[in-house]
Motif scaffolding. Sequence first.
Motif, mmCIF file in Angstrom:
data_model
loop_
_atom_site.group_PDB
_atom_site.id
_atom_site.type_symbol
_atom_site.label_atom_id
_atom_site.label_comp_id
_atom_site.label_asym_id
_atom_site.label_seq_id
_atom_site.Cartn_x
_atom_site.Cartn_y
_atom_site.Cartn_z
ATOM 1 N N GLY A 226 102.223 63.620 27.344
ATOM 2 C CA GLY A 226 100.904 63.882 26.784
ATOM 3 C C GLY A 226 100.812 65.046 25.830
ATOM 4 N N ALA A 227 101.746 65.951 25.868
ATOM 5 C CA ALA A 227 101.637 67.170 25.060
ATOM 6 C C ALA A 227 101.995 66.894 23.605
ATOM 7 N N GLN A 228 101.210 67.472 22.709
ATOM 8 C CA GLN A 228 101.464 67.375 21.275
ATOM 9 C C GLN A 228 101.976 68.733 20.803
ATOM 10 N N ARG A 229 103.275 68.824 20.517
ATOM 11 C CA ARG A 229 103.865 70.081 20.052
ATOM 12 C C ARG A 229 104.452 69.861 18.663
ATOM 13 N N PRO A 230 104.075 70.738 17.726
ATOM 14 C CA PRO A 230 104.527 70.524 16.348
ATOM 15 C C PRO A 230 105.995 70.831 16.099
ATOM 16 N N ASP A 231 106.583 71.749 16.833
ATOM 17 C CA ASP A 231 107.975 72.087 16.517
ATOM 18 C C ASP A 231 108.857 72.058 17.766
ATOM 19 N N GLU A 232 110.143 72.113 17.523
ATOM 20 C CA GLU A 232 111.139 72.010 18.583
ATOM 21 C C GLU A 232 111.170 73.252 19.475
ATOM 22 N N LEU B 104 103.855 84.755 36.584
ATOM 23 C CA LEU B 104 104.015 85.653 35.443
ATOM 24 C C LEU B 104 105.138 85.259 34.498
ATOM 25 N N PHE B 105 106.039 84.396 34.930
ATOM 26 C CA PHE B 105 107.115 83.960 34.042
ATOM 27 C C PHE B 105 106.799 82.595 33.426
ATOM 28 N N CYS B 106 106.447 81.648 34.260
ATOM 29 C CA CYS B 106 106.291 80.273 33.775
ATOM 30 C C CYS B 106 104.979 80.038 33.028
ATOM 31 N N LEU B 107 103.882 80.605 33.531
ATOM 32 C CA LEU B 107 102.596 80.334 32.875
ATOM 33 C C LEU B 107 102.531 80.831 31.432
ATOM 34 N N PRO B 108 103.035 82.037 31.097
ATOM 35 C CA PRO B 108 103.041 82.411 29.678
ATOM 36 C C PRO B 108 103.909 81.494 28.816
ATOM 37 N N LEU B 109 105.013 81.020 29.380
ATOM 38 C CA LEU B 109 105.854 80.100 28.599
ATOM 39 C C LEU B 109 105.181 78.738 28.429
ATOM 40 N N TYR B 110 104.516 78.262 29.476
ATOM 41 C CA TYR B 110 103.728 77.028 29.333
ATOM 42 C C TYR B 110 102.666 77.201 28.244
ATOM 43 N N TYR B 111 101.961 78.316 28.302
ATOM 44 C CA TYR B 111 100.889 78.574 27.338
ATOM 45 C C TYR B 111 101.430 78.645 25.916
ATOM 46 N N HIS B 112 102.511 79.382 25.725
ATOM 47 C CA HIS B 112 103.105 79.493 24.387
ATOM 48 C C HIS B 112 103.625 78.136 23.909
ATOM 49 N N LEU C 192 102.478 75.199 24.669
ATOM 50 C CA LEU C 192 101.384 74.262 24.360
ATOM 51 C C LEU C 192 100.526 74.721 23.189
ATOM 52 N N SER C 193 100.258 76.029 23.110
ATOM 53 C CA SER C 193 99.323 76.507 22.095
ATOM 54 C C SER C 193 100.001 77.104 20.865
ATOM 55 N N GLY C 194 101.223 77.581 21.024
ATOM 56 C CA GLY C 194 101.894 78.255 19.915
ATOM 57 C C GLY C 194 101.536 79.728 19.830
ATOM 58 N N ASP C 195 100.673 80.214 20.718
ATOM 59 C CA ASP C 195 100.240 81.607 20.728
ATOM 60 C C ASP C 195 101.146 82.416 21.657
ATOM 61 N N PRO C 196 101.904 83.391 21.128
ATOM 62 C CA PRO C 196 102.805 84.186 21.977
ATOM 63 C C PRO C 196 102.125 85.385 22.634
ATOM 64 N N GLY C 197 100.816 85.396 22.719
ATOM 65 C CA GLY C 197 100.078 86.548 23.225
ATOM 66 C C GLY C 197 100.386 86.917 24.668
ATOM 67 N N LEU C 198 100.700 85.979 25.509
ATOM 68 C CA LEU C 198 100.957 86.259 26.923
ATOM 69 C C LEU C 198 102.432 86.485 27.242
ATOM 70 N N ASN C 199 103.292 86.412 26.250
ATOM 71 C CA ASN C 199 104.730 86.495 26.511
ATOM 72 C C ASN C 199 105.188 87.855 27.010
ATOM 73 N N ARG C 200 104.342 88.873 26.924
ATOM 74 C CA ARG C 200 104.728 90.189 27.438
ATOM 75 C C ARG C 200 104.872 90.188 28.951
ATOM 76 N N ALA C 201 104.219 89.252 29.620
ATOM 77 C CA ALA C 201 104.289 89.188 31.087
ATOM 78 C C ALA C 201 105.570 88.510 31.566
#
Length: 164
Positions: free
Chosen positions: A79-85, A128-136, A138-147
Motif C-alpha cells: 500500500g505504501a507509495q514511496r518515490p525513491d529507493e 525510538l528506533f523503528c518509528l522514526p525510520l517508518y516515518y522517514h 513514508l513521508s520523506g521527512d527526516p525530522g524524527l531521525n535524531r531519536a
Amino acid sequence: MLRGTARPRGGAAAGRPYTSGEGAGRAGACVRVCVRGGGVGVAGSGSEGRWRERRDRGPRVGALSGAAAMAAAAYGAHGAQRPDEYQKELYETANRYHLLHSLALLAAPHCRRPAWCAGSLLCAGIGLFCLPLYYHGLSGDPGLNRAAPLGGTLLILGWGALAL
C-alpha cells in the motif's frame, strides 16, 4: 486445588485460603502457599498473582508488536507509495528491526532477574528506533531521525539485559 482456612497457632481462623503447609509447625506457617485469583504466591506477602501477571504480559506485548510489524510489512509491500529507493530501504530496515526485536520481546519474561527491564528497554528501543525510520520512509521527512541513535542504544541495552 485445595481451598480452606488457614489456622494460626491460637486456633482461631485467619480467613486466608491455602493449598499446603497447614499443621506443619513453624515451617508450614512460614512457607504457606496460597492460590488467589489464578496467581500463586506466599501467604501474607501480598504478591499472590503479581509475578504471574508480569510473566504473562511480556509475551502479549511481544505478540502485539509482532502483529504490528507484520501489518507494517504488508502495508509497505502493497500500500505504501514511496518515490525513491532510499525511502523504501529505510522502511524495510525499520520493519526488519521491528520484527526481530518483537521476537526478543517474547523471550524477555524468561530472563533471570530484570525481566521488566529487558522488556521495557526493548519496547522503548523499538519505539525510538523503528518509528522514526517508518516515518522517514513514508513521508520523506527526516525530522524524527535524531531519536534513532538513542533507540538503537536502548535496543543494545535490552539485549544486554536479556543476557543477565
